[in-house]
Write an enzyme that holds these catalytic residues in place. Structure first.
Site, short mmCIF file in Angstrom:
data_model
loop_
_atom_site.label_atom_id
_atom_site.label_comp_id
_atom_site.label_asym_id
_atom_site.label_seq_id
_atom_site.Cartn_x
_atom_site.Cartn_y
_atom_site.Cartn_z
N ARG A 74 -10.56 88.32 68.20
CA ARG A 74 -11.42 88.64 69.34
C ARG A 74 -12.60 89.52 68.93
O ARG A 74 -12.72 90.66 69.36
CB ARG A 74 -10.63 89.31 70.47
CG ARG A 74 -9.52 88.45 71.02
CD ARG A 74 -8.89 89.07 72.26
NE ARG A 74 -7.81 88.23 72.77
CZ ARG A 74 -7.11 88.49 73.87
NH1 ARG A 74 -7.40 89.56 74.59
NH2 ARG A 74 -6.15 87.68 74.25
N ASP A 122 -13.92 95.12 76.51
CA ASP A 122 -13.62 93.97 77.36
C ASP A 122 -14.57 93.86 78.53
O ASP A 122 -14.97 94.87 79.13
CB ASP A 122 -12.19 94.08 77.90
CG ASP A 122 -11.14 93.69 76.87
OD1 ASP A 122 -11.50 93.47 75.70
OD2 ASP A 122 -9.95 93.60 77.24
N ASP A 148 -4.48 97.57 73.77
CA ASP A 148 -5.03 96.28 74.17
C ASP A 148 -6.39 96.09 73.52
O ASP A 148 -6.52 96.18 72.30
CB ASP A 148 -5.08 96.17 75.69
CG ASP A 148 -5.21 94.72 76.17
OD1 ASP A 148 -5.23 93.81 75.33
OD2 ASP A 148 -5.29 94.50 77.38
N ASP A 170 -7.49 99.54 77.29
CA ASP A 170 -8.82 99.21 76.76
C ASP A 170 -9.62 100.48 76.49
O ASP A 170 -9.66 101.38 77.33
CB ASP A 170 -9.60 98.35 77.75
CG ASP A 170 -8.96 96.99 77.97
OD1 ASP A 170 -8.23 96.52 77.07
OD2 ASP A 170 -9.17 96.40 79.05
#
Length: 298
Positions: free
Chosen positions: A243, A194, A190, A161
């Protein structure tokens, strides 16, 4: 969850987002010291001021960032860390101190508060080195680029991330950043942004997220619904698979954003989430808003 059909990596010749009053706005500014005040949900719950009022420290390596955290009188002593240059694995080492819990493979803001990390001068690039915020509050990250952080391959950092938050995080403002990868999970990357396990009162503003399979998630699973009060405004999302974000539970506000080339899906509100979505512009994108890949609607 459906497998992605692949990324379309392409050059994007704009860094524009939308404003509520005039339509198209400014390009990203050159790096400078932190200015302005937190907006959106980061301005609530007592506000987000970062290291305001504390010592200003200049850092050109990851080790110097760790030293600035560890040399404080306590874990909540305010500090503004001005960063210039490229921060990578080669110039980041672990540092000991009572006011920090850092490491050598990411920038770890763990169990700390009242910290600003801001790019200055020629700019700050975190190259293959992610930023992790855990059990912390009142954090500002501004005017930086975080790129090509991997969870597999070499080197690895932060679970792949670019910026991640978890475990009782409160009041984070991320502003004028560029978060980018060079592919998807099969290439070792990834998410770009997040949040999980009780992260609240966060704003992402005037930033660019691009060239990744996953823009970011709020909630690590359908049962992780403790994350809430997140604002996304005046951001550019370009060449992402999905996302933007994935929202599980909680409340989020998305406004004045520009989405370009979303391959599979865009804002995915599910598992009882509530998303207020207004004044955004979607271009060349698929399934831009809805509940996807689950029967638990948002």
């Amino acid at each position: 969850m459906r497998r992605p059909v692949g990324l379309r990596l392409r050059a994007v010749l704009t860094t524009m987002a939308l404003t509520a009053t005039t339509g198209w706005i400014l390009s990203m500014p050159t790096a400078s010291a932190a200015t302005g005040s937190a907006t959106g949900y980061a301005a609530q719950n007592g506000g987000t001021t970062g290291g305001a009022g504390g010592q200003t420290v200049r850092a050109t390596t990851g080790t110097e960032i760790n030293e600035a955290l560890c040399n404080r009188a306590s874990t909540d002593t305010p500090v503004i860390i001005e960063v210039e240059g490229t921060i990578n694995h080669g110039n980041t080492s672990d540092v000991s101190g009572d006011s920090c819990d850092v490491t050598d493979d990411l920038i770890d803001l763990k169990k700390v508060s009242n910290v600003t990390i801001v790019g200055v001068g020629r700019g700050a690039v975190f190259d293959q080195l992610g930023i992790h915020i855990r059990e912390s509050r009142n954090i500002i990250i501004q005017n930086v680029t975080v790129r090509n952080v991997k969870k597999s391959g070499s080197p690895t950092s932060n679970g792949g991330d670019a910026i991640s938050m978890e475990s009782n995080v409160r009041n984070v403002w991320v502003d004028h950043t560029t978060l980018e990868a060079s592919g998807g999970e099969s290439e070792g990357f990834d998410g770009l942004f997040d949040m999980k396990n009780n992260t609240q009162y966060v704003t992402l503003s005037y930033s660019i997220l691009r060239n990744s399979e996953r823009g970011g998630l709020i909630g690590s699973s359908e049962s992780d619904r403790s994350n809430s009060f997140i604002t996304f405004h005046n951001n550019l999302y370009s060449n992402l698979n999905s996302r933007t974000p994935l929202l599980r539970g909680g409340t989020a506000h998305m406004f004045n954003n520009h989405y370009v080339g979303l391959v599979e899906s865009g804002i995915n509100s599910r598992a009882g989430a509530r998303a207020k979505v207004e004044n955004n512009y979607f271009e060349d994108s698929k399934d831009v808003l809805g509940t996807f890949y689950t029967d638990e609607a948002g």
